[in-house]
Design an enzyme around this catalytic site. Structure first.
Site, PDB file in Angstrom:
ATOM      1  N   SER A 137     -10.519  -1.412   4.361  1.00  0.00           N
ATOM      2  CA  SER A 137      -9.671  -1.462   5.551  1.00  0.00           C
ATOM      3  C   SER A 137      -9.156  -0.067   5.878  1.00  0.00           C
ATOM      4  CB  SER A 137      -8.475  -2.381   5.305  1.00  0.00           C
ATOM      5  OG  SER A 137      -8.937  -3.696   5.129  1.00  0.00           O
ATOM      6  N   ARG A 195       0.829  -1.224   0.000  1.00  0.00           N
ATOM      7  CA  ARG A 195       0.000   0.000   0.000  1.00  0.00           C
ATOM      8  C   ARG A 195       0.856   1.263   0.000  1.00  0.00           C
ATOM      9  NH1 ARG A 195      -2.141  -3.789  -0.902  1.00  0.00           N
ATOM     10  NH2 ARG A 195      -3.810  -4.842   0.233  1.00  0.00           N
ATOM     11  N   GLU A 254      -4.493   3.346   6.347  1.00  0.00           N
ATOM     12  CA  GLU A 254      -4.433   3.079   4.911  1.00  0.00           C
ATOM     13  C   GLU A 254      -5.268   4.146   4.188  1.00  0.00           C
ATOM     14  OE1 GLU A 254      -5.003  -1.040   3.738  1.00  0.00           O
ATOM     15  OE2 GLU A 254      -6.034  -0.395   1.919  1.00  0.00           O
TER      16      GLU A 254
END
Ligand SMILES: Cc1cc2nc3c(=O)[nH]c(=O)nc-3n(C[C@H](O)[C@H](O)[C@H](O)COP(=O)(O)OP(=O)(O)OC[C@H]3O[C@@H](n4cnc5c(N)ncnc54)[C@H](O)[C@@H]3O)c2cc1C
Length: 336
Positions: A259, A187, A329
């Site tokens: 998430s 990520r 995130e």
């Protein structure tokens, strides 16, 4: 009698003075970002622009004052805009930069513009006997967002299948870059500080002068994905399976942004949050999902501030109990 104002571009310049290229995209002012992010919460942006195509985007970017903050937004599925809104200009890509096709001459390469939805890339490839993009079916964003985030799931990550990307900077200069130009991790994607501008990979629009070795800001406008030869039926089955798993484990019926936190090394953020007793905990209209503790859902009329307060609460609780710093995130922008 009311006077009709002549049409303006983003910088407030009458369109009649915009020669030779009048802008063809759509400019909106004071646009509610809650309509464009998957949390369905948050403030407004001063200006939003939906470009007609690359050429129009290039012209638009070149009209902007140098100090104007610019944000590219796809499907807003990883984004929280604070309630006080966003100063600057958002460029929307979804539904506008939308072309997808097989790359000429190369049997296993697919070209997709930044605004194409990632699940569409997955299906496009699967239907043409190309394997490797199935995981994109479970990521409800755009190609641009997937490149920016290195989005991934079920063992696949976006940059694993990137052959090259097409970028544009504020001057409208376009580049073709390879993965070697980027720092790529879980990520995480960042243009390397020393990424060279290869003359052969640089397409300069008329009248552009390069002022430095490194462009200050550069956005993704398209990508070419390299897949392997596969079987349509197998890929479509894989996609079906993956989507079933997702709907069994994720609260997909309520607005969310996937998430919220990255998984810490050898750990799951959801497990840590659940162990702090936070599943189902609510602040205002936002709630830590009882189905998946790494998801925060908009359970009604959440404000961005409610969502952000839950994010901070989860971070504080996990730090206190486990000594682990949860890293976000999701991206947060704008003013409180
Ligand atoms: C139900 C659900 C499930 C999810 N599951 C996953 C998952 O399994 N794996 C995963 O990785 N993510 C997942 N996500 C998060 C999200 O879908 C991905 O991060 C997705 O790639 C974001 O794409 P987007 O177009 O919505 O980006 P946006 O939310 O619009 O933008 C995200 C960031 O990317 C930047 N950006 C967007 N477009 C561009 C561009 N063209 N050029 C440069 N920067 C750009 C934005 O400025 C912003 O900083 C999930 C989200 C939801 C709601």
């Amino acid at each position: 009698m009311t006077k009709t104002k002549p049409p303006e571009n983003s910088a407030g310049v009458p369109a009649s003075r915009l020669t030779p290229h009048a802008l063809r995209g759509e400019l909106r002012r004071n646009e509610p970002m809650a309509r464009h992010v998957s949390w369905r919460a948050g403030g407004r942006v001063d200006r939003a622009y939906l470009p007609a195509d690359f050429a129009d985007l290039r012209e638009f970017l070149r009209t902007l004052p140098g100090a104007e903050p610019v944000y590219f937004v796809g499907l807003g599925s990883n984004l929280l805009v604070r309630d006080g809104g966003l100063r600057g200009t958002v460029i929307f890509t979804h539904g506008v930069l939308k072309r997808i096709r097989m790359e000429d001459g190369a049997g296993c390469e697919v070209y997709a513009e930044a605004g194409v939805a990632s699940p569409k890339v997955a299906r496009f490839c699967a239907m043409r006997d190309l394997a490797g993009a199935e995981f994109l079916a479970g990521i409800p964003g755009t190609v641009g967002g997937a490149l920016a985030m290195n989005a991934g799931c079920y063992g696949g990550e976006t940059w694993d299948i990137v052959a090259h990307v097409h970028t544009m900077d504020r001057t409208g200069a376009e580049r073709v870059r390879t993965p070697e130009d980027y720092e790529i991790a879980y990520r995480h994607v960042r243009l390397k500080a020393d990424a060279e501008i290869h003359p052969s990979s640089l397409i300069l629009p008329h009248n552009t002068r390069l002022t430095g070795a490194h462009p200050p800001e550069e956005w993704f406008v398209a990508a070419t994905f390299r897949l392997t030869r596969g079987r349509s039926e197998e890929s479509l089955n894989k996609i079906k399976e993956l989507l079933l798993k997702r709907s069994a484990s994720q609260p997909l019926s309520q607005p969310n942004a996937g998430s919220v936190f990255r998984n810490p090394p050898q750990e799951y953020a959801a497990r840590l949050i659940e162990a702090c007793g936070l599943k189902g905990h609510a602040i205002g209209g936002a709630m830590i999902s009882p189905k998946h503790a790494n998801f925060i859902v908009n359970a009604g009329d959440a404000r961005a501030a409610d969502i952000e307060a839950l994010i901070v609460l989860a971070q504080t609780a996990v730090k206190q109990k486990f000594g682990v710093e949860l890293e976000r995130e999701v991206r947060i922008v704008g003013e409180a």
